[in-house]
Design a protein around this motif. Structure first.
Motif, PDB file in Angstrom:
ATOM      1  N   LEU A 314      44.735  50.869  35.122  1.00 27.24           N
ATOM      2  CA  LEU A 314      45.139  49.650  35.831  1.00 27.24           C
ATOM      3  C   LEU A 314      44.761  49.747  37.301  1.00 27.24           C
ATOM      4  N   ARG A 315      45.002  50.912  37.894  1.00 27.86           N
ATOM      5  CA  ARG A 315      44.666  51.116  39.298  1.00 27.86           C
ATOM      6  C   ARG A 315      43.152  51.050  39.524  1.00 27.86           C
ATOM      7  N   ALA A 316      42.373  51.580  38.577  1.00 27.37           N
ATOM      8  CA  ALA A 316      40.921  51.520  38.714  1.00 27.37           C
ATOM      9  C   ALA A 316      40.431  50.076  38.729  1.00 27.37           C
ATOM     10  N   LEU A 317      41.001  49.246  37.868  1.00 28.45           N
ATOM     11  CA  LEU A 317      40.633  47.832  37.855  1.00 28.45           C
ATOM     12  C   LEU A 317      40.998  47.152  39.174  1.00 28.45           C
ATOM     13  N   ALA A 318      42.172  47.481  39.698  1.00 30.13           N
ATOM     14  CA  ALA A 318      42.592  46.894  40.970  1.00 30.13           C
ATOM     15  C   ALA A 318      41.678  47.351  42.103  1.00 30.13           C
ATOM     16  N   LYS A 319      41.297  48.604  42.096  1.00 29.02           N
ATOM     17  CA  LYS A 319      40.456  49.141  43.163  1.00 29.02           C
ATOM     18  C   LYS A 319      39.049  48.549  43.126  1.00 29.02           C
ATOM     19  N   ALA A 320      38.543  48.310  41.924  1.00 23.27           N
ATOM     20  CA  ALA A 320      37.193  47.755  41.785  1.00 23.27           C
ATOM     21  C   ALA A 320      37.194  46.236  41.776  1.00 23.27           C
ATOM     22  N   ALA A 321      38.354  45.616  41.933  1.00 26.60           N
ATOM     23  CA  ALA A 321      38.454  44.156  41.815  1.00 26.60           C
ATOM     24  C   ALA A 321      37.485  43.399  42.728  1.00 26.60           C
ATOM     25  N   VAL A 351      46.378  41.865  37.892  1.00 29.62           N
ATOM     26  CA  VAL A 351      46.275  43.330  38.007  1.00 29.62           C
ATOM     27  C   VAL A 351      46.657  43.783  39.410  1.00 29.62           C
ATOM     28  N   LYS A 352      46.129  43.112  40.421  1.00 34.53           N
ATOM     29  CA  LYS A 352      46.407  43.501  41.810  1.00 34.53           C
ATOM     30  C   LYS A 352      47.854  43.246  42.211  1.00 34.53           C
ATOM     31  N   SER A 353      48.523  42.372  41.479  1.00 33.36           N
ATOM     32  CA  SER A 353      49.909  42.033  41.834  1.00 33.36           C
ATOM     33  C   SER A 353      50.921  43.087  41.385  1.00 33.36           C
ATOM     34  N   PHE A 354      50.485  44.044  40.574  1.00 32.68           N
ATOM     35  CA  PHE A 354      51.422  45.065  40.103  1.00 32.68           C
ATOM     36  C   PHE A 354      51.965  45.845  41.295  1.00 32.68           C
ATOM     37  N   PRO A 355      53.272  46.000  41.403  1.00 31.13           N
ATOM     38  CA  PRO A 355      53.851  46.532  42.643  1.00 31.13           C
ATOM     39  C   PRO A 355      53.806  48.049  42.790  1.00 31.13           C
TER      40      PRO A 355
END
Length: 468
Positions: A314-321, A351-355
Motif C-alpha cells: 500500500l505504501r509503495a502505491l502511495a509513494k509512486a502515486a 490509497v494516499k488517504s490512509f492515515p
C-alpha cells in the motif's frame, strides 16, 4: 454422495451469494466451532512493526480499497500480462506435477493492439505508437521510455549509450529478475481467464520451493544454528531482516488463503457443476494452514504477516502515486483508457488517504553497513524470483511469478531511491525519461495485481469468519 454435494452447494450459495464471481460452495467437515475459529480469534490488534491495527486495515480495505481495485483489475490494461512459463529451473531439475487438469495456463492471442504495440530490446522502448503529446509512455518498457520519439535529437551512438546505461541501471535497481518479453516463449496471459486457485500441486516439489525460500533466502535469527530457521525469536533480528521474513510469510499466507477459498470441491460432471469443476471455500483446508494447534502456534502470526505485506505494498502505491498518475495506461481504446486513468487516480487518492502508512524511511539507515544490508536484501529477493521458475505447476508458476514481481516492484519503489523525490507534474517528463522514474508495463500490471491478491485475501478472511 450427490445429496452431500448439493447441500454443500446450497449452503455455500446462501451464505456467499454471487458476490465472489465464480467462487462457489463451501466445504467444512469440522464439527467443533471453537476449533474452527481459533485461527481468526487471535487476528486482532496491532500489526507488528507497524503503527496501525488489523481492524483499521479490514475496514479500509473491505469498504474503500477492494471495490475500486477489483473493478480496475477487470480492465484490459491490467488483465493481460506477458510471461515466460517455459523458463527452466536454474537450481534443480523440476519434477513437480499438477494433481488436477485445471492447472494448465491458456495463453491469450486476442490481445488489444495497443498493448502489443510496444517492442522492447534490452530494456529500451522502441514503440512508435506513443502520442507525441503524452507525458509518459504507457505501454511497455523496463527502464526506458520513448527513445523512438527522442531519435530526432539524439544520435544513434548516444542512443546506444543510453541503452547500455539503462540496462545497467535496471539491474542495479531491480529487486527481481524480469522475463525477456522478446523471447519466443513469452506469451500474453489473460489473468481473468486463468484465476489463482487450488491445483493439487503438493508433495516434495512444492515443499522444496518454500523450503528453499525460507531456509536459504530468509535471514536467520541470531543464534539459530540449525538447518531450519526458528522465527519464534524473530524479535532478535533487525527491522530490515524481520521485514523481509514477514513480507515472504505474508505472500505465502495470501496464496494459501486463495487456495483454501478457491478449492476444487468436485470434479465430476453434473447439472450442479460447470465443465470447469465446482470451486469454493474449504474451511477445513483453511484451518489446517492457520489453526494454532495444527501449526505449532504459528497460524495467527502468519495471518498477521499478510497485513504487514499489505501495508508495505500500500505504501509503495502511495509513494509512486505521482508517477502512476502521469501515465496514459494506453491500450488503443480511447474511451476505456480514459476510464482507466480516471479510476486509477480515484484509487490512488484513496490509497494516499490512509492515515498510518508503512514507514520505509526507518529502514536501511546507518551508512555503509546499511548499504551492504540493502544489497544483501536485494540479492535474497532476486534469488526468490528465480526460484519461481522452479514451480512445476503452470498456474502456480504464473501467479507465483506475478506476485513476486509485484512485490519486487514495490520494493524497488520503496528502496531503490528512484521515487524518493515526488514527480513535478508541471515538468516535461520526457526530460526525465532517461533518469529514474521508470517502471515497465509488466511491473505496473504485476504491482496492481499483486496488491489485488492481498486485498482479496483480507476480504476473504471476513468470509471465513462468517463461516466458522
Amino acid at each position: 454422495m450427490w445429496s452431500r454435494t448439493l447441500v454443500s452447494v446450497f449452503l455455500g450459495l446462501v451464505l456467499l451469494g454471487t458476490s465472489r464471481g465464480q467462487w462457489y460452495g463451501s466445504k467444512s467437515t469440522i464439527k467443533d466451532k471453537s476449533a474452527r475459529d481459533r485461527c481468526l480469534c487471535q487476528l486482532k490488534g496491532a500489526v507488528d512493526d507497524c503503527s496501525c491495527s488489523v481492524e483499521t486495515i479490514d475496514s479500509f480495505n473491505n469498504l474503500r480499497i477492494y471495490p475500486r481495485l477489483n473493478s480496475l483489475l477487470q480492465k484490459n490494461f491490467f488483465r493481460y500480462w506477458k510471461v515466460n512459463l517455459k523458463t527452466i529451473c536454474p537450481f534443480w531439475e523440476d519434477d513437480g506435477k499438477c494433481a488436477v487438469r485445471y492447472c494448465t495456463v491458456q495463453p491469450c492471442k486476442d490481445v488489444p493492439e495497443g498493448i502489443k504495440g510496444t517492442v522492447i530490446r534490452n530494456g529500451i522502448d522502441k514503440s512508435q505508437t506513443l502520442k507525441k503529446k503524452s507525458h509518459m509512455n504507457t505501454k511497455d518498457c523496463d527502464d526506458e521510455n520513448d527513445l523512438g520519439y527522442l531519435n530526432t535529437t539524439l544520435s544513434k551512438e548516444s542512443i546506444d549509450g543510453f541503452e547500455r546505461w539503462a540496462a545497467h541501471d535496471s539491474v542495479q535497481d531491480s529487486f527481481c529478475y524480469l522475463d525477456d518479453e522478446l523471447s519466443a516463449d513469452s506469451e500474453y496471459v489473460d489473468l481473468l481467464l486463468n484465476p489463482e486457485r487450488y491445483t493439487g500441486y503438493a508433495g516434495p516439489s512444492a515443499h522444496r520451493i518454500w523450503r528453499s525460500i525460507y531456509q536459504e533466502n530468509c535471514f536467520k535469527p541470531t543464534g539459530n544454528r540449525g538447518p531450519y530457521p526458528d522465527f519464534s525469536n524473530i524479535g532478535d533480528m533487525c527491522l530490515e531482516k524481520r521485514a523481509f521474513y514477514r513480507a515472504i510469510s505474508g505472500l505465502h499466507t495470501s496464496i494459501n488463503i486463495h487456495l483454501s477459498a478457491r478449492y476444487l470441491l468436485s470434479d465430476k460432471e453434473g447439472f450442479t457443476e460447470s465443465k470447469e469443476g465446482l470451486w469454493g471455500y474449504n474451511v477445513e483446508e483453511f484451518q489446517q494452514r492457520f489453526d494454532p494447534e495444527l501449526t505449532g502456534g504459528e497460524g495467527p502470526q502468519r495471518l498477521k504477516n499478510l497485513y504487514f505485506l499489505y501495508l508495505l505494498e500500500l505504501r509503495a502505491l502511495a509513494k509512486a502515486a505521482p508517477y502512476l498518475e502521469s501515465l496514459e495506461f494506453y491500450t488503443g481504446d480511447e474511451d476505456d483508457d480514459a476510464d482507466v486513468r480516471k479510476a486509477v487516480r480515484d484509487f490512488l487518492t484513496v490509497v494516499k488517504s490512509f492515515p498510518e502508512h508503512f514507514q520505509e524511511g526507518t529502514m536501511f539507515t546507518g551508512g555503509q553497513q546499511a548499504g551492504k544490508l540493502k544489497d544483501e536484501f536485494r540479492e535474497h529477493f532476486r534469488n526468490i524470483s528465480r526460484i519461481m521458475d522452479c514451480v512445476g505447476c503452470e498456474k502456480c508458476k504464473l501467479w507465483g511469478k506475478l506476485q513476486v514481481t509485484g512485490l519486487g516492484t514495490a520494493l524497488k519503489i520503496l528502496f531503490s531511491g528512484n521515487f524518493d523525490q515526488p514527480v513535478d507534474q508541471q515538468l516535461d517528463l520526457s526530460a526525465v525519461r532517461l533518469t529514474k522514474f521508470q517502471l515497465s508495463r509488466g511491473e505496473i500490471v504485476s504491482l496492481f495485481n499483486a496488491f489485488g491478491r492481498l486485498s482479496s485475501s483480507i476480504l476473504v478472511l471476513e468470509d471465513f469468519r462468517q463461516m466458522t
